[in-house]
Design an enzyme around this catalytic site. Structure first.
Site: not given
Length: 899
Positions: A557, A562, A749, A753, A899
């Site tokens: 993640h 990110h 993602h 997530n 997010i």
């Protein structure tokens, strides 16, 4: 030269000028305020002010007779934040500008040079004034008389005459000879009083650098230079400057030296770069940046207001400032575990009494899933939503089949890999970490598969698979165990592929390195019918689930989606003009990523922040991600096909769908992911081939080459010398690079997530924290006797404490949310795509294919032959269904990491 309209009204200074009460960007309701000037009153001289309701027309001097009357409509988004910022004296000054028709100064730029002089044509200037309010939008208009020889409008230069910024959505020109000209802005425009440099917006027509109209070349180059900045000074929140820095801002070390964490980025701890903020250096250690609330991101990277209200302003803020502190106040003992499993169930049925929350109705409205009821007395009630997995099957987390199934169709389907070598052996230094040979022997494996085949035959037939967290975690075992109330192992878990396509866990190895004067300890656990062996197996699974949970959050993640994406955002804005077609292709997939990463650095992954408190690794959390990045991250293995091949989960097969044959046919993440990959690749291929019809154009594109070079040598500069970086010479090269970036930002993602609360909301199924070692690791007689007497207590002592568990559950709930304004992949085209017939048709095909993908996924989930996604009590795999409604849904693929 401007030719203002004639004055039609006059007022003496003694008259009242209309002011507003509630005004945002031109919307007003009259209020009145007298203006006084003693000198002017003494002369009793009447001064006339022209307040004309009609648009101000602007022309060039010596306008030819054949001029076009063009109307520009500017749409400004009314926002709550801009209203709050605009209250006060400056608000009144801005209202005067609106009344005088001088809110925005627009300068039209011709795409052509003057054919006589060869220089840029003079801009046509005009002021826009407010004309109407439509919902949340305020519209301004300006009229221009454009000479016939002005040429095509190529750009608009905007000066904001207000004292505060405003958000301009678009500018539309009607009456242009060749039809309507649209300029999509979607950008904050600063006040001229904050920054004298005007903003430039280009039309929606895309150009490669070599195709840029001559009248726009200088502006294109200057705009990129402005976005790059000079690498000096502290950035202001209103700025739009993109630059790089290392992760040296994770804690306030001047206030608390224990907040010092390893600097990520550089030779010691290689890492992708973050956005540079330019904050002052710490007094106690100048290699660190001073910690200040409100981390800088370029202004246009900020969340939309809807997303702010649903996430950063409300969800995250309320969780960090109200919910978690209230949990800590309610649970006075941070080490207090759950007395039994009934107490865990009560979190979903009865709830947890908290001290009274301020603004109870606000918290109830922004966190409706958590704040179920708010009493009128001294307490608030926090009751968690029952996760879908638990709602379907209360005992799902105990079953070995579910443990295995989730490696293929759960929250972290990116770790399972094929066993290709035997015996298993560590690559760590045996002088430090003990013997490298695994304790999982041939005899153990053949016994657990009932001797239906030898180990080597199972490997040859691709029947053995593994979760391998041995070498990544083992070097941190001693350091983590030195932290209070935490334990860690290195682990390996072996699975056997059954004939029906499901996996069976057959062995778990837990290892402790030499420490505290003791030699290396390792033990292998297998499924067992006897109660002692069965409880030890359950406890070993708990440790592996914690390892998988940590790896998922840390690597699958945070790191891969990110952190590794932030350099793509920075390089794209520094080197690809907004009129570049590749910028316009990538932009929706990079939107909001820098904002969410900055918020994470400030509030989630910061030193002693929520993530460190709910993860076993504690203060070593991000440092371990650097170790993984250094040893294992490769750009060329981040695409879905390359990732599957690298883990042995697929092989290339030109006769198979999408050109890949899966090692495990029923692998829901891969099955659904390949459908999305295929749809997206068709779209990207058509788009790229439209703008690059021949190979030489890619190599000749200076902006594109600078972009790719900077990603490799600066954004991921610690990896710049690796031989595996793809070259960028042909459209095919470009398509593969773009697909990797788009896949990671959108589909990958989403897969890791949005199922966090579904799969980890019942924390015994995926604990992120383990507190106790295995009962048979060097036990005292009393410890072993207590385990035999009540093994359930040993499991509860290993699981997170009450505060650790509820903290984690609140965080998983928040970050599993889809915002009401979520932008899903393939849902809506960007304006520039829609205005080009070729890209519009290609996008419509993408949208249609994604609708088909949704139907196919539904069919697969209903197929009883697909046992990894269908069965009694099994949660259907929907994480890669493209579209979703708002909230915690366990499905939906947004365009970007937001997010």
């Amino acid at each position: 030269m401007l030719r203002p309209n004639q004055i039609h009204q006059s007022h003496s200074i003694g008259n009242l000028l209309p002011f507003t009460g509630q005004f945002i960007h031109g919307f007003f309701t009259p209020a009145f305020l007298p203006l006084h000037n003693s000198n002017m009153n003494q002369t009793r001289k009447t001064v006339k002010l022209g307040i004309h309701p009609n648009p101000i027309k602007a022309t060039l001097t010596n306008t030819p007779e054949k001029a076009s009357a063009v109307k520009a409509t500017v749409t400004v988004k009314q926002t709550v934040t801009s209203f709050i910022k605009n209250i006060g004296v400056q608000q009144g000054l801005d209202e005067i500008h609106d009344l005088l028709g001088k809110t925005l100064l627009l300068e039209l730029v011709s795409a052509d040079l003057d054919h006589k002089t060869g220089v840029e044509k003079s801009k046509i200037k005009g002021y826009a004034h407010r004309v109407r309010k439509d919902g949340n939008n305020v519209e301004y208009e300006a009229e221009f008389e454009i000479p016939a020889d002005f040429g095509e409008i190529g750009a608009v230069v905007v000066e904001n005459e207000h004292h505060k910024e405003m958000f301009i959505e678009d500018i539309v020109f009607a009456g242009v000879p060749n039809g309507v000209v649209s300029v999509s802005c979607n950008s904050w425009v600063h006040s001229k009083f904050d920054n004298p440099r005007n903003r430039v917006f280009f039309t929606n027509k895309s150009y490669l650098p070599s195709q840029t109209p001559n009248g726009l070349r200088r502006l294109r180059e200057e705009e990129l230079l402005n976005l790059q900045g000079n690498g000096l000074g502290q950035r202001k929140s209103s700025e739009r400057i993109y630059d790089y820095d290392v992760y040296n801002d994770l804690g306030d070390i001047d206030t608390d030296p224990t907040n010092k964490r390893s600097i990520l980025g550089g030779n010691d701890f290689p890492y992708p770069r973050r956005c540079r903020t330019g904050r002052p250096r710490c007094r106690t250690d100048p290699s660190y940046e001073k910690w200040e609330a409100g981390f800088y991101v370029p202004r246009d990277e900020a969340f939309s207001e809807v997303k702010q209200m649903t996430f950063s302003t409300n969800f995250m803020y309320s969780m960090l400032t109200a919910i978690i502190p209230s949990l800590e106040a309610a649970i006075l003992d941070p080490d207090l575990g759950f007395p039994n499993f009934n107490a865990i169930d009560e979190l979903y049925t009865q709830g947890l009494n908290l001290p009274a929350l301020d603004k109870k109705e606000l918290w109830k409205s922004v966190l409706p899933r958590l704040i179920k009821t708010v009493s009128d007395g001294a307490h608030s009630l926090l009751r968690f939503e029952t996760p879908e997995t638990l709602d379907r099957d209360k005992f799902f987390w105990l079953r070995d089949e579910e443990f295995s199934r989730q490696t293929l169709a759960g929250l972290n389907p990116l770790s399972i890999k094929l066993v290709t070598e035997w015996p298993l052996k560590s690559k760590l230094d045996p002088k430090i970490y003990g013997p490298a040979e695994s304790a999982i022997t041939t005899d153990i494996i053949e016994r657990e598969i009932n001797e239906v085949m030898t180990v080597h035959k199972a490997i040859d037939e691709k029947r053995l698979f593994m979760l391998d967290y041995h070498d990544l975690f083992l070097p941190y075992v001693e350091r983590v165990r030195d932290l209070k109330g935490r334990t860690l192992y290195g682990s390996r878990t072996i699975f056997f592929l059954n004939p029906d396509g499901t996996l069976k866990p057959i062995a778990i190895e837990l290892t402790r390195p030499p420490m505290d004067g003791k030699p290396q300890w390792k033990e292998v656990y297998t499924p067992c019918l006897h109660s002692t062996g069965d409880w030890l197996w359950k406890l070993a699974k708990t440790h592996v689930l914690a390892h998988d949970s940590i790896y998922h959050q840390l690597v699958s993640h945070w790191l891969k989606t990110h952190a590794c994406s932030e350099p793509y955002v920075i390089a794209t804005n520094r080197h690809l003009s907004v009129m570049h077609p590749i910028y316009r292709l990538l932009h929706p997939h990079l939107r909001y990523t820098m904002e969410i990463n900055a918020l994470a650095r400030e509030s989630l992954i910061s030193a002693d922040g929520p993530i460190e408190k709910i993860m076993t690794l504690g203060k070593y959390y991000l440092e371990v991600s650097s170790v993984f990045y250094d040893k294992h991250w490769r750009f060329d293995q981040q695409s879905l096909p390359a990732d599957l091949i690298s883990r042995g989960m697929a092989v290339e097969d030109p006769n198979a769908p999408q050109g890949l044959r899966l090692t495990i046919k029923d692998y829901p993440y891969a099955n659904d992911g390949l459908l999305l990959w295929d749809a997206l690749k068709q779209w990207v291929t058509e788009y790229v081939n439209h703008y690059y019809p021949n190979s030489s154009m890619v190599e000749a594109d200076q902006e594109l080459q600078a972009w790719w070079t900077e990603i490799r040598t600066v954004g991921h500069g610690d990896k710049k010398d690796e031989p595996w970086w793809p070259v960028l010479r042909t459209p095919k090269d470009l398509i593969e690079i773009l697909m990797t970036i788009i896949w990671v930002a959108s589909c990958q993602h989403a897969a890791v997530n949005f199922g966090q609360y579904t799969y980890a909301g019942y924390f015994p199924s995926r604990p992120s924290f383990t507190r106790a070692k295995m009962p048979n690791e060097d036990p005292t007689e009393d410890e072993w006797r207590r385990f035999l007497r009540k093994p359930e207590a040993a499991l509860l002592e290993c699981l997170p404490s009450q505060i650790q568990a509820t903290r984690a559950m609140a965080i998983w709930d928040v970050i599993s949310h889809h915002s009401p304004d979520e932008e899903y992949v393939g849902e809506k085209p960007e304006a520039s795509w829609a205005e080009n017939a070729v890209t519009k048709a290609a996008f419509e095909r993408l949208h249609g294919k994604l609708k088909e993908v949704e139907a196919i996924i539904d069919e697969r989930n209903a197929d009883c032959n697909l046992k990894n996604r269908n069965g009694a009590g099994i949660t259907p795999y929907e994480l890669l269904k493209p579209f979703s409604e708002p909230g915690v849904t366990g499905k939906g693929v947004p365009n970007s990491v937001s997010i």
